[in-house]
Design an enzyme around this catalytic site. Structure first.
Site, PDB file in Angstrom:
ATOM      1  CB  SER C  74      -8.527   2.417   2.555  1.00 16.75           C
ATOM      2  OG  SER C  74      -7.332   2.263   3.272  1.00 16.75           O
ATOM      3  CE  LYS C  77      -8.740   0.756   5.973  1.00 21.70           C
ATOM      4  NZ  LYS C  77      -8.005   2.000   6.314  1.00 21.70           N
ATOM      5  CE1 TYR C 199      -7.354  -2.848   7.287  1.00 23.59           C
ATOM      6  CE2 TYR C 199      -5.028  -3.389   7.167  1.00 23.59           C
ATOM      7  CZ  TYR C 199      -6.044  -2.458   7.096  1.00 23.59           C
ATOM      8  OH  TYR C 199      -5.752  -1.138   6.840  1.00 23.59           O
ATOM      9  CE1 TYR C 251      -7.034   6.263   4.330  1.00 22.42           C
ATOM     10  CE2 TYR C 251      -6.640   7.504   2.332  1.00 22.42           C
ATOM     11  CZ  TYR C 251      -6.768   6.296   2.988  1.00 22.42           C
ATOM     12  OH  TYR C 251      -6.629   5.145   2.300  1.00 22.42           O
ATOM     13  CB  VAL C 269      -2.790   4.222  -0.380  1.00 25.93           C
ATOM     14  CG1 VAL C 269      -2.988   5.065   0.867  1.00 25.93           C
ATOM     15  CG2 VAL C 269      -2.707   2.751  -0.056  1.00 25.93           C
TER      16      VAL C 269
END
Lengths: 315, 315, 315, 315
Positions: C74, C77, C199, C251, C269
């Site tokens: 992530s 992102k 993605y 998160y 993660v």
């Protein structure tokens, strides 16, 4: 089912059926969990089991502790709904919905999403709105409610257990939250405290299985109590209240109850369940141990066995 | 930013910046919606706009109605949190969380999903828990809280608007619902009524922009009020409280506020917002018209212009 | 912090600080839970710990396995958001929000309540919308994205781990659900499969702590990479992206991270976390064991110790 | 109701009742909203109204466009459930629940809260699980399903409308989301695409009111089709499936439907509704204009008038 002969054959079966039920549910008595949020309920012996069946002609069949009093709790919501329904008729549904909630009985989530209008009259929020309607309509709402229940149970001795009432009030913060929350949406008109007094009051009434089966007979007989001839609802209203019992009467397990038992019914955390077959009979069971949904574990099984063994069902 | 010359250059810019801000926000004054849940707030003139900037050395810059009192409402939650944080220190977080809620400030939904522990101390439920902590710790909690606010604002005249207080109590059913609900989870220890008296009390205090900017200076100065030398939090605690202001201080628009303004700050539905740049300054704005999230529309824009024009930001 | 002397003093402290951090986090390495949804991640040794600090002048400090590659997941992102933000600028926010979600990163609940517009670009749904924007804009979106990351990391060798990519696709039913769901709201314009390919592709890139710290330097330097001089965002955009990192980057624990660490940062993660102090430095840590929120347990602690020991923080 | 004379009296009433119904619902035809998510449905004329009543002895009463084909849509879920129930029997309920959902039929929210197990087989998620069960069990699941429906409708000509099928697939992103989401919880075993092909396939079948009333007769006759003698479910299973229709068969308006109509029934967004009185009859209505819950507005009213005028009801 309105065939006279079929009814007489059914009656003939019932004594043996009750014997079988009592035997078969016996191993379940220890598996339920007695309600423990107030001491008056948690101290009840989980080995109790009683059952009473009354036909609309008055014929009665009983087994076990069918004459032992217990706290009727949420079953009283059927009686208060009957009073409020008779007052407001179809206008009642502007104040409370008639759909299954899909959520635990004392949840505030749905209430917030739906602007303070409870999903149905049997979740706590809905029953508090019903209590508000009765509070606003009668001079002495609690005594009016109790007198009504005494009348349909044909038992003048019924009364509130004051220990239960006091404990309910002491531990009733979630219900107070529900009432204040709905008042913030203008869906409670009387004082919150007065409304809760009535609500906790009718939940604290004690009855036994025989009384309860008697009290439900007007729902099995199109709104007219067959043993007194007194009308409380018209036929359409009684039919509609029964549909609400089926879809919403047993907390978040109404689908399961309809699936396994197939009767409109209402349960309470005191361990009682009352149900009816329209045009035929009412039945009340009591066993204090509850399942995860707050319904009497042995009681629900007893009703399932009752409809399975006799073959009666609305479906 | 702790460079002495940079600070002096910044000060030199401020007067012109404030003039520009007042002009640029002028068309926005009519676009916001003054809080209308109680008459005392709804009657405030939406054309009001005031702003005060105070540096940690005491330098002050003001414009508009910066000395007109208004209801500080939720901004008071910063002060009550400071008191409770000083009492319980890190143990505070057993009672209340420190995450953004992602839901409206007075929602019960999350509270139910998380067993009566509010997401953070700035949503109503969290501030009520904070009020409970103060209630349980001080003999006279409301006066203790007011005295604390007077001390940090260096203004002994600050007081509660009794009309606002009375109206808050009359219309406070949703906050009563929150308090009863949390008490059902044992997360309120004092009497609900006492806790709500304190909560509504500190929300009803009136201050002006100058007072408010003064009162926030300890947060801009590592927990020590730079004008009195008195310590309220240690440096780590002040840093942590500032992080909470940034992530949770402006209701459900904290991300937007951080994005556009880039300062830790707290808003109230009376139209006030107070914010800080650590090590540098505090700023307070007031304009009663609110946006959809309950933050002062012109006030938030004024702060955005302030950081954009001066180039200061924590990011 | 932009004081030259203070920066040099800070640099002088870092080597000792890193030694202390590595010692203090050592007992935590066994406490986290390595991501186990795909074998490529679950097989990584949880004893790994690396950390790299880079100042905007290029000064570098490292410890542990700072040159071992890991799956950035992530953290990627941030890079795809930078590309999409540069394309759509403020119009980006018609497609995705900028508020903390208050819900787990792969939740569909909020998405449904908010008609298919994700809360922010760092939850999975938001990053999938970002991937859709990039997919619709570039001829070869995946290679464009990888090339961009190579450029800011100043490392042409960076590549996708094909085993991770294949596993992500095989186990990616929840992300497929998110994409189809948003497409039903017309918030995905390209083919679902193409969007997911991009993605999963950028999530499967491998980097080490040194690369990652290098790649984040443009965010610490107002949008311009200080070591190449190339501009990716303007100062206002960089500031705004940093605010999003602070409020939404870790998160459902963004509040906790801001509270304890006090730096804008992004976790993955795979066990990596990258963070910055505006105007000063970037830092990347890696340790594969995760806490309950999906953030590296030892990594988050290392960053907390880093800001506590050095005294730097944005608050 | 199983009294022979009563049934004959009921039959004698029906023709006049159907005439009255057709007149009384006429003003409602323009009030509903024809389903508009695909062109094949939105182009249907909202003035259509048809109704067919079939007794278990085969007696038939019809009015209006009772022989015009329409898209049965979700009514097909009753047929696929029957197939899956016959395969897995009570083990079916490990895969799907039997409680009302309290949420819109295509919601993902509850599904997430309950770990990918749909509330009941009539919401879309539940029907997709049912399609998965059939897909995993039969060689040619779609033809098996269609052949089953042809058999119970006693009409070999029934077929899929290929235009509807194609449009459903093109606009089916939300159902694809549901399927992928449940697959992420391992509650879909076959390929998502295969499962959706079956699901969209059986939803795209066309039938008329006469066919549909014929097809529901086995549910009115304890699981045995009275006109062919073929058994599909045993008496207990048929009773249980009927209870599910009552509590969950009409989307989020099951309580309202039970309250006003008092029959177990299932609706589809094509405007059809089929319902039964156990031991007596089945009835099918069709009118394309829908109410806010997705049920045929005139159709539901026609069924309410039917039970009110004839006095039949399960309650």
């Amino acid at each position: 089912m309105d065939d006279h002969i079929a009814i007489e054959e059914l009656k003939a079966e019932i004594p043996a059926v009750l014997v079988e039920i009592e035997q078969e549910i016996s191993p379940l008595l220890s598996l339920g969990q007695v309600a423990n949020y107030i001491p008056e309920l948690s101290n009840v012996d989980s080995n109790n089991f009683g059952m009473a069946v009354r036909f609309i002609d008055g014929a009665t069949f009983e087994t076990g502790n069918s004459r032992t009093n217990f706290s009727i709790q949420s079953i009283s919501k059927v009686f208060s709904l009957t009073l409020a329904f008779a007052i407001l008729k179809e206008n009642l549904w502007f104040r409370v919905g008639k759909e299954p909630s899909g959520n635990p009985f004392n949840s505030l989530i749905q209430l917030e999403n739906e602007d303070g209008k409870p999903r149905n009259p049997f979740i706590n929020a809905g029953a508090i709105v019903i209590a508000d309607i009765i509070s606003s309509h009668f001079e002495d709402p609690l005594n009016t409610t109790i007198d009504f229940i005494r009348e349909i149970a044909i038992n003048k001795e019924l009364s509130i257990n004051m220990g239960v009432l006091q404990s309910e009030k002491n531990y009733g913060h979630r219900n107070a939250a529900l009432a204040h929350f709905m008042k913030s949406y203008n869906n409670i008109h009387s004082d919150v405290e007065d409304v809760l007094d009535l609500y906790f009051g009718h939940c604290s009434i004690e009855m036994n299985c025989f009384d309860l089966a008697t009290a439900f007979l007007y729902l099995a007989n199109h709104g007219i109590h067959p043993l007194t001839g007194k009308a409380y609802l018209n036929a359409s209203q009684a039919k509609r209240l029964n549909s609400l019992l089926l879809t919403c009467g047993t907390y978040d397990a109404a689908g399961e109850f309809a699936y396994k038992v197939g009767m409109p019914g209402k349960s309470g955390v005191g361990g009682g369940i009352a149900a009816i077959i329209p045009g035929v009979l009412s039945v009340a069971v009591w066993s204090p141990g509850l399942d995860n949904y707050g319904n009497s574990l042995a009681g629900a099984k007893a009703l399932e066995l009752f409809t399975t063994k006799t073959g009666i069902s609305i479906f």
